[in-house]
Design an enzyme around this catalytic site. Sequence first.
Site, PDB file in Angstrom:
ATOM      1  N   ASP A   1       0.818  -1.215   0.000  1.00  0.00           N
ATOM      2  CA  ASP A   1       0.000   0.000   0.000  1.00  0.00           C
ATOM      3  C   ASP A   1       0.848   1.259   0.000  1.00  0.00           C
ATOM      4  O   ASP A   1       2.022   1.228   0.336  1.00  0.00           O
ATOM      5  CB  ASP A   1      -0.798   0.061   1.310  1.00  0.00           C
TER       6      ASP A   1
ATOM      7  N   LYS B   1      -3.384   3.046  -2.556  1.00  0.00           N
ATOM      8  CA  LYS B   1      -4.630   3.812  -2.597  1.00  0.00           C
ATOM      9  C   LYS B   1      -4.493   4.911  -1.567  1.00  0.00           C
ATOM     10  O   LYS B   1      -4.350   4.638  -0.405  1.00  0.00           O
ATOM     11  CB  LYS B   1      -5.826   2.931  -2.233  1.00  0.00           C
TER      12      LYS B   1
ATOM     13  N   MET C   1      -8.513   7.947   9.141  1.00  0.00           N
ATOM     14  CA  MET C   1      -8.890   8.640   7.894  1.00  0.00           C
ATOM     15  C   MET C   1      -9.793   9.827   8.206  1.00  0.00           C
ATOM     16  O   MET C   1     -10.759  10.089   7.485  1.00  0.00           O
ATOM     17  CB  MET C   1      -9.583   7.670   6.918  1.00  0.00           C
TER      18      MET C   1
HETATM   19  N1  SAH Z   1      -4.756  -0.753   8.793  1.00  0.00           N
HETATM   20  C1  SAH Z   1      -4.290   0.539   9.251  1.00  0.00           C
HETATM   21  C2  SAH Z   1      -5.291   1.623   8.982  1.00  0.00           C
HETATM   22  C3  SAH Z   1      -5.529   1.908   7.509  1.00  0.00           C
HETATM   23  S1  SAH Z   1      -6.595   3.258   7.260  1.00  0.00           S
HETATM   24  C4  SAH Z   1      -3.931   0.469  10.734  1.00  0.00           C
HETATM   25  O1  SAH Z   1      -4.255  -0.530  11.396  1.00  0.00           O
HETATM   26  O2  SAH Z   1      -3.291   1.395  11.226  1.00  0.00           O
HETATM   27  C5  SAH Z   1      -5.443   4.561   6.996  1.00  0.00           C
HETATM   28  C6  SAH Z   1      -5.483   5.531   8.158  1.00  0.00           C
HETATM   29  O3  SAH Z   1      -4.724   5.013   9.244  1.00  0.00           O
HETATM   30  C7  SAH Z   1      -4.873   6.885   7.882  1.00  0.00           C
HETATM   31  O4  SAH Z   1      -5.791   7.736   7.216  1.00  0.00           O
HETATM   32  C8  SAH Z   1      -4.579   7.367   9.283  1.00  0.00           C
HETATM   33  O5  SAH Z   1      -5.753   7.806   9.915  1.00  0.00           O
HETATM   34  C9  SAH Z   1      -4.144   6.078   9.958  1.00  0.00           C
HETATM   35  N2  SAH Z   1      -2.681   5.897   9.957  1.00  0.00           N
HETATM   36  C10 SAH Z   1      -1.979   4.928   9.350  1.00  0.00           C
HETATM   37  N3  SAH Z   1      -0.646   5.054   9.597  1.00  0.00           N
HETATM   38  C11 SAH Z   1      -0.520   6.134  10.391  1.00  0.00           C
HETATM   39  C12 SAH Z   1       0.589   6.788  11.004  1.00  0.00           C
HETATM   40  N4  SAH Z   1       1.854   6.360  10.845  1.00  0.00           N
HETATM   41  N5  SAH Z   1       0.333   7.882  11.760  1.00  0.00           N
HETATM   42  C13 SAH Z   1      -0.923   8.332  11.945  1.00  0.00           C
HETATM   43  N6  SAH Z   1      -1.998   7.760  11.397  1.00  0.00           N
HETATM   44  C14 SAH Z   1      -1.810   6.683  10.625  1.00  0.00           C
END
Ligand code: SAH
Length: 259
Positions: free
Chosen positions: A39, A61, A175
């Site tokens: 991703d 995406k 998100m």
């Molecule tokens: N599967 C992922 C989430 C995917 S949705 C998980 O478990 O973390 C994507 C969202 O995750 C982003 O829009 C943000 O809100 C959050 N996110 C992912 N990585 C991040 C990071 N390093 N710092 C802050 N938010 C993060």
Amino acid sequence: MEDFPEGTVWLVGAGPGDPELVTRKGERLIRAASVLFYDALVGPEVLALARPGTRMVHVGKRSGRHSQDQGSIDRLIVAAALAGERVVRLKGGDPAIFARATEEMAACRAAGVSVRICPGITAASAAAAALDTSLTLRGLARKLTFVTAHVRAGEVLDLDWQALADPQSTLAVYMGKASAAGMARHLLAAGLPPETPVAIVENASLPAERTLRTRLDLLGLAARSALGDGPALLLIGEALREPVGVTTAAKYHQSIGGA
Ligand code: SAH
């Protein structure tokens, strides 16, 4: 490898960005893969864990940008497995949280391809660590809700605001950057106090990590004025209240509206 025969798929959690936050199992699977589908949120340092020669396929995406649709990602993964590859589908954070794992697993199963999940550290956990804080608080924050505030263009943010506006709960909003202002408005209207503590963590666990503390009635302003390009997690609730006298001066720290 016993748990990773040719022609099978692992959905592997890449964690929030810091390569040291990939699990040992995740790293082993990444190193065993012949092809790796990843991703946009999986950074170069995690990808560097793969062995040289591993085929790396970006199926990124990011909201608002051109994206590969879920159906074609599913088909690519299945085709690779049916061709006898060891397939790792690497996803930011945990594959079981807001990561379309259900669709990808269903596509694999429909094609008779064996697929499993290797969990990862989710963004909310990395954000809590960045803030040196707990997401739960004995007696005060007994509930932790993972919620996504992602809306497609033209859609309204339709969540159960009454249920979310629980003063005894911590909300971890994924998100949520674009809809932060709307989110705050709805939560206030549903009865959460304006001074409810809010923290925003951008790029949690990465070198560009930034934390920002504010309060619910100022969340919209804070998200609009202070956030950059990176992924950001919003945390809302009493558990985020900063203990009196504690500052995280060593980190980039900005406070809007707070004392
Ligand atoms: N599967 C992922 C989430 C995917 S949705 C998980 O478990 O973390 C994507 C969202 O995750 C982003 O829009 C943000 O809100 C959050 N996110 C992912 N990585 C991040 C990071 N390093 N710092 C802050 N938010 C993060």
